[in-house]
Design a protein around this motif. Structure first.
Motif, PDB file in Angstrom:
ATOM      1  N   PHE A  12       1.020  -1.237  -0.052  1.00  0.00           N
ATOM      2  CA  PHE A  12       0.040   0.078   0.054  1.00  0.00           C
ATOM      3  C   PHE A  12       0.999   1.293  -0.006  1.00  0.00           C
ATOM      4  CE2 PHE A  12      -3.089  -3.011   1.811  1.00  0.00           C
ATOM      5  CZ  PHE A  12      -4.097  -2.738   0.653  1.00  0.00           C
ATOM      6  N   ILE A  13       2.008   1.394   0.607  1.00  0.00           N
ATOM      7  CA  ILE A  13       2.793   2.536   0.730  1.00  0.00           C
ATOM      8  C   ILE A  13       4.151   2.343  -0.198  1.00  0.00           C
ATOM      9  CG2 ILE A  13       4.195   3.917   2.245  1.00  0.00           C
ATOM     10  CD1 ILE A  13       2.741   2.889   4.557  1.00  0.00           C
ATOM     11  N   GLY A  14       4.582   1.122  -0.275  1.00  0.00           N
ATOM     12  CA  GLY A  14       5.842   0.934  -1.149  1.00  0.00           C
ATOM     13  C   GLY A  14       7.263   1.273  -0.706  1.00  0.00           C
ATOM     14  N   PRO A  15       8.053   1.310  -1.530  1.00  0.00           N
ATOM     15  CA  PRO A  15       9.588   1.442  -0.896  1.00  0.00           C
ATOM     16  C   PRO A  15       9.485   2.686  -0.472  1.00  0.00           C
ATOM     17  CG  PRO A  15       9.478   0.657  -3.274  1.00  0.00           C
ATOM     18  CD  PRO A  15       8.222   0.947  -2.716  1.00  0.00           C
ATOM     19  N   GLY A  16      10.353   2.794   0.859  1.00  0.00           N
ATOM     20  CA  GLY A  16      10.504   4.096   1.604  1.00  0.00           C
ATOM     21  C   GLY A  16      10.913   3.507   2.887  1.00  0.00           C
ATOM     22  N   PRO A  17      10.863   4.693   3.945  1.00  0.00           N
ATOM     23  CA  PRO A  17      11.006   4.671   5.225  1.00  0.00           C
ATOM     24  C   PRO A  17      10.359   3.713   6.030  1.00  0.00           C
ATOM     25  CG  PRO A  17      11.009   6.784   4.508  1.00  0.00           C
ATOM     26  CD  PRO A  17      10.571   6.201   3.487  1.00  0.00           C
ATOM     27  N   ALA A  18       9.030   3.798   5.603  1.00  0.00           N
ATOM     28  CA  ALA A  18       8.342   2.811   6.617  1.00  0.00           C
ATOM     29  C   ALA A  18       8.442   1.591   6.373  1.00  0.00           C
ATOM     30  CB  ALA A  18       6.766   3.351   5.851  1.00  0.00           C
ATOM     31  N   LYS A  19       8.363   1.008   4.969  1.00  0.00           N
ATOM     32  CA  LYS A  19       8.730  -0.253   4.613  1.00  0.00           C
ATOM     33  C   LYS A  19      10.120  -0.703   5.131  1.00  0.00           C
ATOM     34  CE  LYS A  19       9.215  -3.459   0.681  1.00  0.00           C
ATOM     35  NZ  LYS A  19       9.427  -3.463  -0.567  1.00  0.00           N
ATOM     36  N   SER A  20      11.066   0.085   5.146  1.00  0.00           N
ATOM     37  CA  SER A  20      12.371  -0.255   5.728  1.00  0.00           C
ATOM     38  C   SER A  20      12.249  -0.384   7.522  1.00  0.00           C
ATOM     39  CB  SER A  20      13.359   0.803   5.500  1.00  0.00           C
ATOM     40  OG  SER A  20      13.501   0.874   4.050  1.00  0.00           O
ATOM     41  N   LEU A  21      11.608   0.594   7.879  1.00  0.00           N
ATOM     42  CA  LEU A  21      11.260   0.514   9.344  1.00  0.00           C
ATOM     43  C   LEU A  21      10.789  -0.927   9.763  1.00  0.00           C
ATOM     44  CD1 LEU A  21      11.570   1.709  12.240  1.00  0.00           C
ATOM     45  CD2 LEU A  21       9.478   2.862  11.697  1.00  0.00           C
ATOM     46  N   VAL A  22       9.533  -1.146   9.114  1.00  0.00           N
ATOM     47  CA  VAL A  22       9.019  -2.492   9.544  1.00  0.00           C
ATOM     48  C   VAL A  22       9.655  -3.645   9.213  1.00  0.00           C
ATOM     49  CG1 VAL A  22       6.713  -3.931   9.093  1.00  0.00           C
ATOM     50  CG2 VAL A  22       6.682  -1.321   9.203  1.00  0.00           C
ATOM     51  N   GLY A  23      10.541  -3.582   7.924  1.00  0.00           N
ATOM     52  CA  GLY A  23      11.533  -4.775   7.810  1.00  0.00           C
ATOM     53  C   GLY A  23      12.542  -4.784   8.749  1.00  0.00           C
TER      54      GLY A  23
END
Length: 163
Positions: free
Chosen positions: A127-138
């Motif tokens: 839903f958001i795609g690549p970025g800081p949010a995805k990196s943080l959750v990863g």
């Protein structure tokens, strides 16, 4: 204790949860079920990200899903069994008292217990795609997985159960 309660308890104290699982004795059927369940949940977590990728690039979604299925559900369990064996071998050299089964269970349980964060990671990727949010959750998923796995492995290697 139920699966969901064990997962929640693993974030606070993974050692006692693994002790409870090991108390039932060596059950390879349970270990395999945990491994496959964790891999299937990881596969499902990829769906939103793969759908986004197919939409943005024009790739064929069934092809992406098939490749993901092959890698995560059929190949990853073999890699996990190998990884558990290697960690048991290293722990044995370092004086660990656990068993191959306890090493497998610690790894497979960590995969299952970290599944809620993996599902969130898939949603963020879709839903958001690549970025800081995805990196943080990863990063959060990696930290949770490693915390639960290492704590469980240390607990099982001190336990000295056979099997």
């Amino acid at each position: 204790m139920s699966l969901l309660r064990n997962i929640a308890a693993s974030y606070r104290a993974p050692g006692p949860v693994l002790d409870r699982l090991l108390a039932d004795g060596p059950r390879e059927d349970r270990a395999l079920a945990l491994c496959m369940g964790g891999c299937i949940a990881m596969f499902v977590a990829q769906w939103p990200r793969l759908a986004r990728e197919a939409h943005l690039t024009g790739d064929d979604l069934p092809m992406l899903l098939g490749a993901s299925l092959m890698g995560i559900v059929f190949i990853l369990p073999l890699v996990l069994y190998l990884l558990a064996g290697l960690t048991r071998l290293v722990a044995g050299v370092l004086g660990g008292q656990g068993s191959g089964y306890s090493a497998r269970l610690a790894l497979f349980w960590a995969l299952v217990a970290a599944t809620p964060i993996m599902l969130l990671y898939g949603l963020v990727g879709g839903f958001i795609g690549p970025g800081p949010a995805k990196s943080l959750v990863g990063a959060l998923w990696c930290a949770a997985f490693l915390w639960i796995w290492i704590a469980g492995l240390l607990r099982s290697e001190r336990g000295g159960e056979s099997g």
